[in-house]
Design a protein around this motif. Structure first.
Motif, short mmCIF file in Angstrom:
data_model
loop_
_atom_site.label_atom_id
_atom_site.label_comp_id
_atom_site.label_asym_id
_atom_site.label_seq_id
_atom_site.Cartn_x
_atom_site.Cartn_y
_atom_site.Cartn_z
N ASP A 96 1.75 -32.78 -18.62
CA ASP A 96 1.21 -32.11 -20.18
C ASP A 96 2.13 -31.12 -20.41
OD1 ASP A 96 -0.43 -31.51 -18.66
OD2 ASP A 96 -1.37 -31.01 -20.50
N ARG A 97 2.31 -30.55 -18.96
CA ARG A 97 3.31 -29.62 -19.42
C ARG A 97 4.21 -29.58 -18.28
NH1 ARG A 97 -2.87 -26.40 -17.74
NH2 ARG A 97 -3.28 -28.11 -19.45
N ILE A 98 5.17 -28.55 -18.43
CA ILE A 98 6.20 -28.34 -17.72
C ILE A 98 6.86 -26.64 -17.36
CG2 ILE A 98 7.66 -30.75 -18.52
CD1 ILE A 98 9.37 -28.87 -20.01
N PHE A 152 4.94 -35.72 -21.34
CA PHE A 152 6.54 -35.69 -21.13
C PHE A 152 6.51 -37.04 -20.74
CE2 PHE A 152 5.77 -31.30 -21.36
CZ PHE A 152 7.01 -30.98 -22.55
N GLN A 153 7.49 -37.94 -20.36
CA GLN A 153 8.01 -39.45 -20.13
C GLN A 153 9.24 -39.19 -18.16
OE1 GLN A 153 6.71 -42.38 -20.92
NE2 GLN A 153 5.63 -40.33 -22.61
N TRP A 206 16.04 -35.59 -25.59
CA TRP A 206 15.31 -36.58 -25.44
C TRP A 206 13.74 -36.78 -24.66
CZ3 TRP A 206 19.23 -40.35 -23.77
CH2 TRP A 206 20.03 -41.11 -24.54
N LEU A 207 13.59 -35.76 -23.98
CA LEU A 207 12.63 -35.52 -22.73
C LEU A 207 11.33 -34.07 -23.46
CD1 LEU A 207 11.20 -36.11 -19.55
CD2 LEU A 207 12.14 -33.91 -19.15
N MET A 208 12.35 -33.02 -24.12
CA MET A 208 11.56 -32.41 -24.71
C MET A 208 10.41 -33.46 -26.41
SD MET A 208 11.20 -29.70 -23.21
CE MET A 208 11.68 -30.22 -21.84
N GLU A 209 11.38 -34.16 -26.41
CA GLU A 209 11.23 -35.18 -27.95
C GLU A 209 9.71 -36.25 -27.72
OE1 GLU A 209 14.70 -36.68 -29.25
OE2 GLU A 209 14.76 -34.27 -30.37
#
Length: 118
Positions: A53-55, A77-78, A96-99
């Motif tokens: 849930d965090r990057i 995040f996937q 895509w990752l950020m979405e």
């Protein structure tokens, strides 16, 4: 310019999970020692924790490191799970990752060729 990530030449995603307690120095060490890449290059390096849930994003700006942190309030995040691997991704895959989407899309609509009308 502070925080302008568009200056990045490449984007690398650290697959698997990273200890999110690591600071700039710890993440730069992972880039250099584990992935054998130069943390002082103009590349974005993405890291994710177990909860997904965090990057954290690491970027060298020429005069210092920029560390960005994003925490999702809903969802996760996937993130690719292949432990200890680093993978280059495109700007489209980054979006895509950020979405909340996977970076490897199963299918897409291909551009159409020009055709004659009846």
């Amino acid at each position: 310019m502070l925080g302008d990530i568009t200056v990045a030449e490449n984007i690398y995603i650290a697959c698997g999970y990273t200890d999110m307690r690591k600071s700039i120095d710890g993440l730069a060490a992972v880039v250099q020692e584990q992935f054998h890449l130069d943390p002082f290059s103009r590349n974005l390096f993405l890291f994710c924790g177990k909860r997904r849930d965090r990057i954290k994003v690491l970027l060298w700006e020429g005069d210092g490191f920029l560390l960005l942190y994003k925490r999702l309030e809903n969802g996760n995040f996937q993130w690719p799970r292949r432990e200890g691997d680093v993978k280059p991704i495109s700007w489209q895959q980054f979006r895509w990752l950020m979405e909340g989407l996977e970076i490897e899309q199963k299918s897409r609509i291909l551009p159409a060729e020009k055709a004659d009308f009846c």
